[in-house]
Write an enzyme that holds these catalytic residues in place. Structure first.
Site, PDB file in Angstrom:
ATOM      1  CB  SER A   6      -0.946   0.010   1.207  1.00 55.70           C
ATOM      2  OG  SER A   6      -0.208   0.044   2.418  1.00 55.70           O
ATOM      3  NE  ARG A   7       3.418   2.014   5.360  1.00 53.96           N
ATOM      4  CZ  ARG A   7       3.479   2.421   6.626  1.00 53.96           C
ATOM      5  NH1 ARG A   7       3.091   3.635   6.943  1.00 53.96           N
ATOM      6  NH2 ARG A   7       3.923   1.606   7.567  1.00 53.96           N
ATOM      7  CB  VAL A  46       2.344 -11.668   5.556  1.00 58.80           C
ATOM      8  CG1 VAL A  46       1.640 -10.929   4.434  1.00 58.80           C
ATOM      9  CG2 VAL A  46       3.462 -10.826   6.170  1.00 58.80           C
ATOM     10  CG  ASN A  73       7.635  -4.706  -0.264  1.00 58.93           C
ATOM     11  OD1 ASN A  73       8.795  -4.324  -0.264  1.00 58.93           O
ATOM     12  ND2 ASN A  73       6.634  -3.918   0.129  1.00 58.93           N
ATOM     13  CE1 TYR A 133      13.967  -4.771   7.765  1.00 59.69           C
ATOM     14  CE2 TYR A 133      16.229  -4.051   7.400  1.00 59.69           C
ATOM     15  CZ  TYR A 133      14.936  -4.192   6.954  1.00 59.69           C
ATOM     16  OH  TYR A 133      14.596  -3.749   5.682  1.00 59.69           O
ATOM     17  CE  LYS A 174      13.604  -7.168   5.185  1.00 60.93           C
ATOM     18  NZ  LYS A 174      12.438  -7.474   4.302  1.00 60.93           N
ATOM     19  CB  ILE A 196      14.985   2.719  -0.230  1.00 60.79           C
ATOM     20  CG1 ILE A 196      15.757   1.530  -0.821  1.00 60.79           C
ATOM     21  CG2 ILE A 196      13.967   3.261  -1.222  1.00 60.79           C
ATOM     22  CD1 ILE A 196      16.576   1.838  -2.063  1.00 60.79           C
TER      23      ILE A 196
END
Length: 247
Positions: A13-14, A64, A90, A155, A159, A188
Site C-alpha cells: 500500500s505504500r 502475513v 515485500n 532485522y 533479512k 531507500i
C-alpha cells in the site's frame, strides 16, 4: 509486458510496495495489493491503477505473519483472479534497538513478519505454481541482511534468512519451472527511513558512489525485471539496487 499475469504484492500500500504495484500494473499485470495498515491508502492505490492501467487491482488486508490468514488470503485471490503468476514478498517491519535492551517481542515480531511472512506466502502459493509449472517469486531482503547493521539484530537476521530461503527454494522449485530471486535494496528514501535526521541521510548518501539515496522506483525496476520474461533464466540470485553502497 505482463499482460494477463496476476501478481501478489505484500506490503503493497505504500513506499516500495506501492512502487512495485504501480510498476507491475503499468506492464499490464493484474495486482492483488496485500496490506496490513491503511485501507484507505490501499484502496486509493488500486483506484489509481484502475484509472491509469489496463489490469485489475484489488486490495486485501492480511497479517502475513499469520499462517492461517495467509492461506485464506490466497484462496480469496485465486477465487478473484483464477491463479497467481508472480509473488512479491515485500511486507516488512522494523523494531530497532541494541540487543542488550531488545525485548523478545521485538525480535519475534520482526522475524515473524519479515521472514516467516515470506514463508507463509510462498507455502500457500507453491501449489498453484507447481500445478501450472511456472511462477516467479521475488523476495525483498536488504543490505542489512548481507552485511548486518548495529541496532538491527532482529532485522538483519530476518533479512539474511530471506536470502537463505530464496536460495534453498530456487533449488527446490527450479525443476518445476519456478524462479525464486531476491532483491536486497540499499538505503531507500521511504517512510521507514524518514525518522533519520537529514545529517545521517546526507552521510549515507556520501558513502554511496552514486551520491544519493535510492528511490522506491529503483527497487521496483529490479523486481519487475526478475518477475518478467526478461528474468526467466535468473534464479537463486540476490540483486542489490544500492547505488554502489557495497562496493
Amino acid at each position: 509486458m505482463l499482460t494477463g499475469k496476476t501478481a501478489v504484492v505484500t506490503g503493497g500500500s505504500r513506499g516500495i510496495g506501492a512502487a512495485i504495484v504501480r510498476k507491475l500494473a503499468s506492464q499490464g499485470a493484474n495486482v492483488a495489493v496485500v496490506y496490513a495498515g491503511s485501507q484507505a491508502l490501499a484502496e486509493e492505490l488500486c483506484a489509481q491503477c484502475a484509472a491509469e492501467f489496463s489490469g485489475k487491482a484489488v486490495a486485501y488486508r492480511c497479517d502475513v505473519a499469520d499462517f492461517t490468514a495467509v492461506k485464506d488470503l490466497m484462496a480469496q485471490i485465486k477465487k478473484e483472479f483464477g491463479t497467481v503468476d508472480i509473488l512479491v514478498n515485500n511486507a516488512g517491519v522494523t523494531q530497532d534497538g541494541l540487543l542488550a535492551m531488545m525485548k523478545e517481542e521485538s525480535f519475534d515480531r520482526v522475524l515473524d513478519v519479515d521472514l516467516k511472512g515470506a514463508f507463509n506466502c510462498i507455502r500457500h502459493c507453491a501449489g498453484m505454481f507447481l500445478r501450472q509449472k511456472h511462477g516467479a517469486i521475488v523476495n525483498v531482503s536488504s543490505v542489512s541482511g548481507m552485511i548486518g547493521n548495529p541496532g538491527q539484530a532482529n532485522y538483519s537476521a530476518a533479512k539474511a534468512g530471506v536470502i537463505g530461503l530464496t536460495r534453498a527454494l530456487a533449488k527446490e522449485l527450479g525443476p518445476s519451472g519456478i524462479t525464486v530471486n531476491c532483491v536486497a535494496p540499499g538505503v531507500i528514501d521511504t517512510e521507514m527511513n524518514r525518522q533519520l535526521s537529514q545529517e545521517i541521510k546526507d552521510a549515507l548518501a556520501e558513502e554511496t558512489p552514486l551520491e544519493r539515496l535510492g528511490t522506491p522506483e529503483d527497487v521496483a525496476q529490479a523486481i519487475w525485471f526478475l518477475a518478467s520474461p526478461a528474468g526467466d533464466f535468473f534464479t537463486g540470485q540476490v540483486l542489490s539496487p544500492n547505488g554502489g553502497y557495497l562496493i
